[in-house]
Design a protein around this motif. Structure first.
Motif, PDB file in Angstrom:
ATOM      1  N   ALA A 143      -0.117  26.978  21.034  1.00  9.63           N
ATOM      2  CA  ALA A 143      -0.454  27.149  22.447  1.00  9.63           C
ATOM      3  C   ALA A 143      -1.680  26.307  22.775  1.00  9.63           C
ATOM      4  N   GLN A 144      -1.831  25.988  24.056  1.00  7.52           N
ATOM      5  CA  GLN A 144      -2.990  25.262  24.539  1.00  7.52           C
ATOM      6  C   GLN A 144      -3.878  26.224  25.325  1.00  7.52           C
ATOM      7  N   VAL A 145      -5.139  26.341  24.932  1.00 10.77           N
ATOM      8  CA  VAL A 145      -6.103  27.187  25.631  1.00 10.77           C
ATOM      9  C   VAL A 145      -7.338  26.337  25.912  1.00 10.77           C
ATOM     10  N   ASP A 146      -7.743  26.261  27.148  1.00  9.10           N
ATOM     11  CA  ASP A 146      -8.908  25.459  27.519  1.00  9.10           C
ATOM     12  C   ASP A 146     -10.119  25.845  26.679  1.00  9.10           C
ATOM     13  N   GLY A 147     -10.765  24.845  26.087  1.00  6.81           N
ATOM     14  CA  GLY A 147     -11.970  25.067  25.304  1.00  6.81           C
ATOM     15  C   GLY A 147     -11.727  25.338  23.843  1.00  6.81           C
ATOM     16  N   VAL A 148     -10.449  25.554  23.456  1.00  7.43           N
ATOM     17  CA  VAL A 148     -10.111  25.901  22.068  1.00  7.43           C
ATOM     18  C   VAL A 148      -9.357  24.741  21.423  1.00  7.43           C
ATOM     19  N   THR A 149      -9.709  24.410  20.189  1.00  3.47           N
ATOM     20  CA  THR A 149      -9.044  23.334  19.466  1.00  3.47           C
ATOM     21  C   THR A 149      -7.594  23.700  19.172  1.00  3.47           C
ATOM     22  N   ALA A 150      -6.689  22.770  19.445  1.00  6.50           N
ATOM     23  CA  ALA A 150      -5.284  22.927  19.070  1.00  6.50           C
ATOM     24  C   ALA A 150      -4.996  21.986  17.902  1.00  6.50           C
ATOM     25  N   ALA A 151      -4.616  22.550  16.774  1.00  7.52           N
ATOM     26  CA  ALA A 151      -4.384  21.762  15.566  1.00  7.52           C
ATOM     27  C   ALA A 151      -2.891  21.587  15.327  1.00  7.52           C
ATOM     28  N   ASN A 152      -2.550  20.530  14.602  1.00 10.48           N
ATOM     29  CA  ASN A 152      -1.181  20.340  14.137  1.00 10.48           C
ATOM     30  C   ASN A 152      -1.206  19.532  12.848  1.00 10.48           C
ATOM     31  N   GLY A 153      -0.030  19.357  12.247  1.00 11.86           N
ATOM     32  CA  GLY A 153       0.011  18.705  10.945  1.00 11.86           C
ATOM     33  C   GLY A 153      -0.574  17.316  10.931  1.00 11.86           C
ATOM     34  N   ALA A 154      -0.470  16.605  12.060  1.00 13.41           N
ATOM     35  CA  ALA A 154      -0.988  15.241  12.112  1.00 13.41           C
ATOM     36  C   ALA A 154      -2.504  15.188  12.038  1.00 13.41           C
ATOM     37  N   THR A 155      -3.189  16.317  12.299  1.00  8.11           N
ATOM     38  CA  THR A 155      -4.656  16.333  12.267  1.00  8.11           C
ATOM     39  C   THR A 155      -5.206  16.906  10.955  1.00  8.11           C
ATOM     40  N   ALA A 156      -4.340  17.104   9.981  1.00  5.95           N
ATOM     41  CA  ALA A 156      -4.812  17.621   8.689  1.00  5.95           C
ATOM     42  C   ALA A 156      -5.748  16.619   8.018  1.00  5.95           C
ATOM     43  N   PRO A 157      -6.718  17.100   7.259  1.00  8.48           N
ATOM     44  CA  PRO A 157      -7.631  16.182   6.570  1.00  8.48           C
ATOM     45  C   PRO A 157      -6.885  15.302   5.572  1.00  8.48           C
ATOM     46  N   PRO A 158      -7.374  14.104   5.293  1.00  8.84           N
ATOM     47  CA  PRO A 158      -6.757  13.252   4.289  1.00  8.84           C
ATOM     48  C   PRO A 158      -6.671  13.978   2.934  1.00  8.84           C
ATOM     49  N   GLY A 159      -5.554  13.817   2.265  1.00  8.64           N
ATOM     50  CA  GLY A 159      -5.387  14.431   0.954  1.00  8.64           C
ATOM     51  C   GLY A 159      -5.041  15.898   0.974  1.00  8.64           C
ATOM     52  N   ALA A 160      -4.800  16.458   2.174  1.00  9.27           N
ATOM     53  CA  ALA A 160      -4.535  17.899   2.273  1.00  9.27           C
ATOM     54  C   ALA A 160      -3.304  18.315   1.473  1.00  9.27           C
ATOM     55  N   LEU A 161      -2.228  17.536   1.584  1.00  8.30           N
ATOM     56  CA  LEU A 161      -0.996  17.923   0.886  1.00  8.30           C
ATOM     57  C   LEU A 161      -1.151  17.852  -0.622  1.00  8.30           C
ATOM     58  N   GLU A 162      -1.796  16.808  -1.087  1.00 10.06           N
ATOM     59  CA  GLU A 162      -2.004  16.702  -2.533  1.00 10.06           C
ATOM     60  C   GLU A 162      -2.852  17.868  -3.048  1.00 10.06           C
ATOM     61  N   GLU A 163      -3.859  18.256  -2.261  1.00 13.01           N
ATOM     62  CA  GLU A 163      -4.695  19.395  -2.657  1.00 13.01           C
ATOM     63  C   GLU A 163      -3.873  20.682  -2.716  1.00 13.01           C
ATOM     64  N   ILE A 164      -3.051  20.909  -1.697  1.00 15.23           N
ATOM     65  CA  ILE A 164      -2.230  22.121  -1.671  1.00 15.23           C
ATOM     66  C   ILE A 164      -1.237  22.132  -2.828  1.00 15.23           C
ATOM     67  N   ALA A 165      -0.588  20.994  -3.071  1.00 14.11           N
ATOM     68  CA  ALA A 165       0.359  20.925  -4.182  1.00 14.11           C
ATOM     69  C   ALA A 165      -0.336  21.208  -5.508  1.00 14.11           C
ATOM     70  N   GLY A 166      -1.559  20.732  -5.655  1.00 11.95           N
ATOM     71  CA  GLY A 166      -2.313  21.003  -6.876  1.00 11.95           C
ATOM     72  C   GLY A 166      -2.645  22.476  -7.034  1.00 11.95           C
ATOM     73  N   LEU A 167      -2.980  23.130  -5.920  1.00 14.79           N
ATOM     74  CA  LEU A 167      -3.270  24.566  -5.964  1.00 14.79           C
ATOM     75  C   LEU A 167      -2.021  25.365  -6.339  1.00 14.79           C
ATOM     76  N   VAL A 168      -0.856  24.916  -5.863  1.00 13.38           N
ATOM     77  CA  VAL A 168       0.390  25.568  -6.262  1.00 13.38           C
ATOM     78  C   VAL A 168       0.652  25.337  -7.746  1.00 13.38           C
ATOM     79  N   ALA A 169       0.438  24.103  -8.197  1.00  9.99           N
ATOM     80  CA  ALA A 169       0.710  23.768  -9.596  1.00  9.99           C
ATOM     81  C   ALA A 169      -0.135  24.584 -10.558  1.00  9.99           C
ATOM     82  N   ASP A 170      -1.396  24.860 -10.200  1.00 14.36           N
ATOM     83  CA  ASP A 170      -2.253  25.602 -11.133  1.00 14.36           C
ATOM     84  C   ASP A 170      -2.210  27.113 -10.914  1.00 14.36           C
ATOM     85  N   GLY A 171      -1.341  27.546  -9.982  1.00 14.63           N
ATOM     86  CA  GLY A 171      -1.147  28.976  -9.784  1.00 14.63           C
ATOM     87  C   GLY A 171      -2.128  29.630  -8.836  1.00 14.63           C
TER      88      GLY A 171
END
Length: 323
Positions: free
Chosen positions: A260-288
Motif C-alpha cells: 500500500a501507499q501511505v503518505d510519509g511512509v516508505t514503500a519497499a519492494n524487491g527492487a529496493t533490496a540491499p545489494p547481496g540480500a539474496l545471497e545473504e538469505i540463501a546463506g542463512l538458510v544453508a547454515d540453518g
C-alpha cells in the motif's frame, strides 16, 4: 554465438518443445494452461536453466489479473506465470562467466518461471531477470521460494533498520514475506510482535514472533504485549499496521509498507533490496539460521489449484510447483 549445452533434453520431454504455463487473457487462475512451447535458447550474456521448482507469490496472480496492472510490469499476451525458480544451468551463452552447465541455481524470471526452461540474464541486472548459485545445503524447493519474498522482506527491514533495542510490529507476519521478515528481524536482535489470525498463533511463534490477532482493538492488544511501546513497524498486508504504529507513537521514518501507499511512509519492494540480500538469505538458510516453511507442493499440471490456494492469502508458508 556460441552456446554450450549441458546435455540432452530431460527424459520425458518431447524433442520439439517444453512445458510452460501460459495465459491467453488476463484474469484468474482458471485461465492458466500448461502448453507445449519451443525450447528457449540462451543468447549472449544469458544462461538457460532447466527448472526443477517454481515458487508462487501473491504478485504472480496480481500482475496477471488485469491488463492495466500487467502493462505496468511490461507484460503482453500471451504471457507466462510465476517469477521464482530454482534448477540447473544447462546452456550458457557467449560471454557468460561464473556459470557453467550443471551449476545449481535460483533466481527470478518475471511471469515465466513455471516452465521447464527459463532464460535469464547472467549478470542479474534486474530483480526479475536474475540468477544466483544455490548454496550446498539448500534444496531446490526451498531455493525456489527465496527471490521475491526474500528480496521484499530484506528491503522492508532495511527501511526501518531493526536492532537489539527495537520492538518491531510486523503486520501480516504469517504470509510468504512475513516468514522472512520475522526471522530477519529476530536475527538482527529485535523483539518481534506479529499480527495474524488466531489460528496462526503457533505458526508465528515458530518463526520467532509474539502473535497478536489483527482487527479492531489491535492497538490495545499491542500495548498489553509491549507496555514500553514499539519502535518500528512493517505492514506486509495493507495499512492497518501503519495506522496502529502511528497511534502508538512510531515515527513515519520507522514505518514501512509493501502492499500500500501511505503518505510519509516508505514503500519497499524487491527492487529496493540491499545489494547481496539474496545471497545473504540463501546463506542463512544453508547454515540453518533461517528456515522456510513449505505449505504445499503441486505438479505443474495442478498449477490452477496451486494458484487458487496462493490467491486465498491465508497460506502459512510457501507454495511450490514441481517440474
Amino acid at each position: 554465438m556460441q552456446v554450450h549445452s549441458g546435455g540432452p533434453a530431460r527424459s520425458g520431454d518431447k524433442e520439439s518443445g517444453a512445458r510452460a504455463v501460459r495465459l491467453d487473457a488476463f484474469g484468474g487462475p482458471e485461465l492458466l494452461e500448461v502448453r507445449e512451447v519451443p525450447e528457449p535458447q540462451a543468447g549472449p550474456g544469458q544462461v538457460r536453466v532447466r527448472v526443477t521448482a517454481a515458487g508462487l507469490n501473491p504478485m504472480d496472480w496480481i500482475i496477471t489479473a488485469d491488463a492495466d496492472t500487467a502493462a505496468r510490469f511490461g507484460l503482453t499476451l500471451p504471457t507466462g506465470f510465476g517469477t521464482d525458480y530454482a534448477g540447473v544451468v544447462d546452456q550458457v551463452g557467449e560471454g557468460v562467466t561464473g556459470f557453467a552447465p550443471g551449476d545449481r541455481v535460483f533466481g527470478g524470471a518475471l511471469s515465466r518461471a513455471v516452465a521447464d526452461f527459463v532464460v535469464v540474464d547472467a549478470t542479474g541486472r534486474t530483480a526479475a531477470d536474475e540468477v544466483h548459485h544455490t548454496p550446498d545445503g539448500v534444496d531446490d524447493r526451498t531455493a525456489a521460494t527465496l527471490t521475491i519474498a526474500g528480496r521484499t522482506a530484506s528491503a522492508a527491514l532495511a527501511a526501518v533498520d531493526p536492532g537489539p533495542d527495537d520492538t518491531v510490529l510486523i503486520g501480516g507476519a504469517g504470509g510468504g514475506v512475513g516468514v522472512f521478515a520475522v526471522q530477519l528481524a529476530r536475527i538482527a536482535g529485535a523483539r518481534v510482535i506479529g499480527t495474524g489470525s488466531a489460528e496462526s498463533a503457533d505458526h508465528l511463534r515458530g518463526l520467532g514472533a509474539e502473535p497478536v490477532v489483527y482487527g479492531d482493538g489491535l492497538a490495545d492488544r499491542v500495548r498489553a504485549l509491549a507496555p514500553d511501546g514499539i519502535t518500528a513497524a512493517v505492514d506486509l498486508h495493507g495499512t492497518e499496521t501503519v495506522h496502529v504504529a502511528r497511534e502508538l507513537g512510531v515515527p513515519d521514518s520507522r514505518i514501512c509498507t509493501i502492499a500500500a501507499q501511505v503518505d510519509g511512509v516508505t514503500a519497499a519492494n524487491g527492487a529496493t533490496a540491499p545489494p547481496g540480500a539474496l545471497e545473504e538469505i540463501a546463506g542463512l538458510v544453508a547454515d540453518g539460521t533461517l528456515r522456510v516453511p513449505l505449505a504445499a507442493a503441486f505438479p505443474i499440471e495442478d498449477v490452477r489449484r496451486a494458484a487458487e490456494l496462493q490467491a486465498d492469502r491465508h497460506v502459512r508458508g510457501k507454495i511450490v510447483i514441481d517440474l
